[in-house]
Every structure is written in structure tokens, then in C-alpha cells.
Scaffold this motif. Sequence first.
Motif, mmCIF file in Angstrom:
data_model
loop_
_atom_site.group_PDB
_atom_site.id
_atom_site.type_symbol
_atom_site.label_atom_id
_atom_site.label_comp_id
_atom_site.label_asym_id
_atom_site.label_seq_id
_atom_site.Cartn_x
_atom_site.Cartn_y
_atom_site.Cartn_z
ATOM 1 N N TYR A 387 -9.403 -8.820 7.084
ATOM 2 C CA TYR A 387 -8.248 -7.911 7.869
ATOM 3 C C TYR A 387 -6.450 -9.103 8.590
ATOM 4 O O TYR A 387 -6.291 -9.177 7.950
ATOM 5 C CB TYR A 387 -7.934 -6.684 7.779
ATOM 6 C CG TYR A 387 -9.274 -5.862 7.989
ATOM 7 C CD1 TYR A 387 -8.845 -4.992 7.620
ATOM 8 C CD2 TYR A 387 -10.723 -5.657 8.024
ATOM 9 C CE1 TYR A 387 -9.249 -3.428 6.728
ATOM 10 C CE2 TYR A 387 -11.788 -4.829 7.258
ATOM 11 C CZ TYR A 387 -10.764 -3.314 6.443
ATOM 12 O OH TYR A 387 -11.198 -2.764 5.659
ATOM 13 N N ALA A 388 -7.322 -9.563 9.490
ATOM 14 C CA ALA A 388 -5.887 -9.885 10.329
ATOM 15 C C ALA A 388 -6.726 -11.742 10.490
ATOM 16 O O ALA A 388 -8.699 -12.323 10.319
ATOM 17 C CB ALA A 388 -6.576 -9.519 11.581
ATOM 18 N N ALA A 389 -5.813 -12.871 10.201
ATOM 19 C CA ALA A 389 -6.705 -14.558 10.169
ATOM 20 C C ALA A 389 -5.563 -15.296 10.569
ATOM 21 O O ALA A 389 -5.320 -16.092 10.933
ATOM 22 C CB ALA A 389 -6.347 -14.725 8.752
ATOM 23 N N SER A 390 -5.018 -14.534 12.007
ATOM 24 C CA SER A 390 -4.219 -15.030 13.493
ATOM 25 C C SER A 390 -4.555 -14.566 14.924
ATOM 26 O O SER A 390 -4.898 -13.027 14.555
ATOM 27 C CB SER A 390 -3.394 -15.441 12.439
ATOM 28 O OG SER A 390 -2.741 -13.736 12.566
ATOM 29 N N ARG A 396 -2.319 -6.740 16.234
ATOM 30 C CA ARG A 396 -2.010 -6.500 15.652
ATOM 31 C C ARG A 396 -2.840 -5.019 14.286
ATOM 32 O O ARG A 396 -2.682 -3.913 14.256
ATOM 33 C CB ARG A 396 -0.570 -6.443 14.255
ATOM 34 C CG ARG A 396 0.123 -5.220 13.780
ATOM 35 C CD ARG A 396 0.744 -4.520 13.999
ATOM 36 N NE ARG A 396 1.794 -3.868 13.693
ATOM 37 C CZ ARG A 396 1.277 -2.482 13.847
ATOM 38 N NH1 ARG A 396 -0.521 -2.019 14.495
ATOM 39 N NH2 ARG A 396 1.789 -1.308 12.935
ATOM 40 N N ASP A 397 -3.575 -5.648 14.388
ATOM 41 C CA ASP A 397 -4.827 -4.864 13.471
ATOM 42 C C ASP A 397 -5.581 -3.927 14.221
ATOM 43 O O ASP A 397 -6.108 -3.124 13.779
ATOM 44 C CB ASP A 397 -5.824 -5.849 12.285
ATOM 45 C CG ASP A 397 -7.256 -4.936 12.115
ATOM 46 O OD1 ASP A 397 -6.634 -4.562 11.279
ATOM 47 O OD2 ASP A 397 -8.120 -5.569 12.442
ATOM 48 N N ALA A 398 -5.985 -4.648 15.774
ATOM 49 C CA ALA A 398 -6.495 -3.322 16.632
ATOM 50 C C ALA A 398 -5.657 -2.513 17.397
ATOM 51 O O ALA A 398 -6.421 -1.408 17.091
ATOM 52 C CB ALA A 398 -6.934 -4.818 17.893
ATOM 53 N N LEU A 399 -4.286 -2.471 16.748
ATOM 54 C CA LEU A 399 -3.546 -1.378 17.167
ATOM 55 C C LEU A 399 -3.198 -0.412 16.263
ATOM 56 O O LEU A 399 -2.687 0.481 16.591
ATOM 57 C CB LEU A 399 -2.356 -1.730 17.815
ATOM 58 C CG LEU A 399 -2.103 -2.790 19.236
ATOM 59 C CD1 LEU A 399 -0.867 -3.414 19.235
ATOM 60 C CD2 LEU A 399 -3.250 -1.783 20.543
ATOM 61 N N LEU A 407 -3.237 -1.801 6.964
ATOM 62 C CA LEU A 407 -3.154 -1.807 5.250
ATOM 63 C C LEU A 407 -2.473 -2.375 4.946
ATOM 64 O O LEU A 407 -2.236 -4.156 4.343
ATOM 65 C CB LEU A 407 -3.990 -1.268 4.183
ATOM 66 C CG LEU A 407 -5.788 -1.155 3.776
ATOM 67 C CD1 LEU A 407 -6.076 -3.341 3.043
ATOM 68 C CD2 LEU A 407 -6.977 -0.865 4.768
ATOM 69 N N PHE A 408 -1.090 -1.928 5.641
ATOM 70 C CA PHE A 408 0.498 -2.065 5.254
ATOM 71 C C PHE A 408 0.177 -3.571 6.125
ATOM 72 O O PHE A 408 0.936 -4.257 6.044
ATOM 73 C CB PHE A 408 1.232 -1.219 5.978
ATOM 74 C CG PHE A 408 2.308 -1.985 5.741
ATOM 75 C CD1 PHE A 408 2.646 -1.541 4.466
ATOM 76 C CD2 PHE A 408 3.354 -1.975 6.749
ATOM 77 C CE1 PHE A 408 3.901 -2.328 4.591
ATOM 78 C CE2 PHE A 408 4.392 -2.076 6.391
ATOM 79 C CZ PHE A 408 5.303 -2.176 5.086
ATOM 80 N N ALA A 409 -0.086 -3.254 7.300
ATOM 81 C CA ALA A 409 -0.270 -4.449 8.013
ATOM 82 C C ALA A 409 -0.662 -6.243 7.417
ATOM 83 O O ALA A 409 0.095 -7.254 7.345
ATOM 84 C CB ALA A 409 -0.572 -4.465 9.662
ATOM 85 N N PHE A 410 -1.984 -6.358 6.920
ATOM 86 C CA PHE A 410 -2.608 -6.942 5.896
ATOM 87 C C PHE A 410 -1.720 -7.063 5.178
ATOM 88 O O PHE A 410 -1.607 -8.442 4.593
ATOM 89 C CB PHE A 410 -3.993 -6.158 5.558
ATOM 90 C CG PHE A 410 -4.668 -7.058 4.492
ATOM 91 C CD1 PHE A 410 -5.395 -8.036 4.585
ATOM 92 C CD2 PHE A 410 -4.887 -6.115 3.333
ATOM 93 C CE1 PHE A 410 -5.506 -8.399 3.526
ATOM 94 C CE2 PHE A 410 -5.389 -7.156 2.343
ATOM 95 C CZ PHE A 410 -6.213 -7.910 2.811
ATOM 96 N N MET A 411 -1.292 -6.026 4.801
ATOM 97 C CA MET A 411 -0.328 -6.658 3.573
ATOM 98 C C MET A 411 0.620 -7.395 3.439
ATOM 99 O O MET A 411 1.224 -8.187 2.869
ATOM 100 C CB MET A 411 0.187 -5.500 2.610
ATOM 101 C CG MET A 411 0.870 -5.616 1.495
ATOM 102 S SD MET A 411 1.355 -3.474 0.964
ATOM 103 C CE MET A 411 2.958 -3.587 1.329
#
Length: 435
Positions: A387-390, A396-399, A407-411
Amino acid sequence: MIAKRLALRGDLLDFSAAPSLTDTSMKTVRFRPDHWLLIDGGRIVGAQPGSQLPDPSWWREDHSGRLIMPGFIDTHVHSPQLDVIASYGTELLDWLNTYTFPAESRYAIAAAARYGAQLFVECLLEHGTTSAVVFPTVHKASVDALFEVALDRNMRLITGKVLMDRHAPPELRDDVEGAERECVELIERWHGRGRLAYAVTPRFAPTSSDAQLAMAGGLLSVAPDLYMQTHVAENRDEVRWVAELFPDARSYLDVYRRFGLLGPRAVLAHGIWLDGDDRALLAECGAQIAHSPTSNLFLGSGLLDWRRLEAAGARVSIATDVGGGTSLSMLRTLAEAYKVQALQGSRLTAWKALYTATRGAARALGLEHEIGSLDIGSTADIAVWNYAASPLARHRDALARSLHERLFAFMTLGDERNLESVLVAGTPHVRAASV
Ligand SMILES: [Zn+2]
């Protein structure tokens, strides 16, 4: 390790139907957190909760906390243009002459075509793209090379010899009779073999004579299961040129209609400068627009009016259009698609974007039974994503407060660095040592 029976554990995400452009509800979303996806003989045969461990007859791969999706489908990309991605300072017509045509000329050499095809397919897979509709070059060797590499990997790939008999350098021009003969040979050799399909491929209206476009229409009329791929209404200078070259046609799109090139298996890149009649024609014939946002922004071509296409009932898929496009990553492409709509006051959802790059493209290509979903019976073309690579993306993913937000943040933040593994027809992709 290639197992006949393979179980992948992670969060399964696919779509049961088409979302609207801006609806963030979960109506069409199939999200199954912490499930096993069961693959047998290269096909998806089931899914079960993570707590139900598959028996030891299954080779188990635990990707807990990762996202498992159907592999992406890139509906418009040029294999020889890896050489010219990120080239400075031109719009479409200059870009073709300055960068693209010289690069494509090198594919007259079979060894160059083979190397290029191998590199291209490797790169696609390393971006999580398992199917593509591809422009090689005018050279038969470039088509053979691409099909050979895709067959070797058992990939769903659609391509065909580029047709160009005018307005191109001599070394890239064919003629009607020679092109027809080569198309027929290539169709007989490749169409329907493995997971391959042939696309009749006029580059775009300006580079084919009336006689060549008529020949292309003739091929499609006797074999309606062939695909057709070309470009349409990408750039305003191009549209003006087409109007000069084809004064009898109502519009650029109408040129293709007049030569019998439009149908449910037609893939038309761009479609930016269309009018209401064009959109109605697309809906009526079932042809799809391959929306290529990074290319349209990079070459300054314009903004696709997706909302109007959708309202008209026209099909839209998403494509990288490398090398006019600036990345083979469908995630980056989706993020740019959002911005293209935002500039026009519309808000593309992560659901619509991810659907369009998977099941939506499969449906538009008539391949929904085979690719684009995690349905039982589908071929197991699968990508496993982080889901998140940095550090920033993980923060951001955690929030994220909802699945759509996540998924929008992933995209928006993701790219090929998020890819954890990719399978083609159930077989894990292993990077070739030669590339
Ligand atoms: Zn293109």
C-alpha cells in the motif's frame, strides 16, 4: 518454485461492476481483507478467509497486509518507444519526426527488435501490467519478436504490424500490397495462439493512404475477431491536418468509420478533440478511447473530457502511451488521470480509476471472462502491491480513515516501487537475467 496449486494471502480488491466517475461509495467494490486467493492450473478457483489455512497440497505465499489485485491492462503503449521516453520540447507531429521515427527505424534489424521486445515485456511486468495493447513498428520482425516474448510468458497481448505508406521516412514506409501480405502472414501465425490476438494497426489517418485504410478495413471485414488499434484526435494541428487530407470526412473519427475500421474491438488512443456526434458514434459502434493522460500532458495535447464520453455511453480505458507518456506505471497514469479531470472540475475516484485499469479495460476489449478481475475462472494475472512504499506514503497510509481514502493515496503516491510480485497465468514473474 512454480506450483500447480498456489494460495496467496492478502487483501483482495477487484470490482463487480462499473462505478460512476465520481461515486466514492463501495457499491461496485469487492474488497476482501485478509483472504487466501486460490489458483489452480493458472486460473483462479476460489477465495477463503485468512483464518482458513489451505491444506498442504497448496503452495502458500503469505502477503498479509498487502493488496492483491488483478494485473493492470495498458490499452495503448508503443514497445519501441522506451528509447524516446522523456524527450524534450515537442508537440505530437514534431515529436514523431524528431524522436519517434528515428527510434522505430532501428527495429528493421531483427536483433534490435528482439532485444526491444524482451526489454519491453520485462518492463511491463515490473510495473504490474500483465496485459497490453501494443504498437510495435512497421517491421514484421518487430511484431514477431513481441508475440514470441509474450507467448513465452503466456501473456495476454494484442499487437500488430504498424501500417504507414505515406508521410513517414522511406525506411518506415510500406505499401498496400506488401503490408496486406505481411498482415495476413502474421495473423495466420499469431492470432489466437496462446493468449495472443492480432490488431490491425494503422498508425493514424495521416500516415496511411485511402487505399491502405481500405485494405485495413477489408482485413477486419473478413475476420471480425481481429482488433483494430490507432490514434484519433490527439492534437489540434493533427486534427487540422486530417481535415485537409480527408476533406470528405465529417470528422477525424469519421475517417475511420468510412473505411470500416470502427467496431467493438477498436481501440483508439486519445480522443481529446471529439464532438458530440463523434461521442455518439463511439457509443454506437462500441469502440473504446484509450485515455493516455501522462502523454496528453507531456506533449501538451489537451484534456480528455471523460465526463462527456461517459454521459454519451462511450467506453474509456486507460493507457500509458509510452513514449509520449512518461511512465509505464499504471498507478502514476491513474494519478495523472485524476488531475486531468480535476482541471475540468470533475473528481475521478480511486474506484473508477482502478476499475478502468482492470475490469473496465477487460470489458472494453471483450476479455472480461479472462482478465481484469479475481472472479473464479479468470486467468490468474495478479499483482501484489505494498500500500505504501516510502516513509511519507506510510505516514499518509496510516492516517487514512476510509478504504477509498487509503486507495486514493495509494494511487496518487504509488508506482512500480510498490509492486511486490506479479503472476502471469499463475506463474510468478522472474526477472530475466539478460535485461
Ligand atoms: Zn500512441
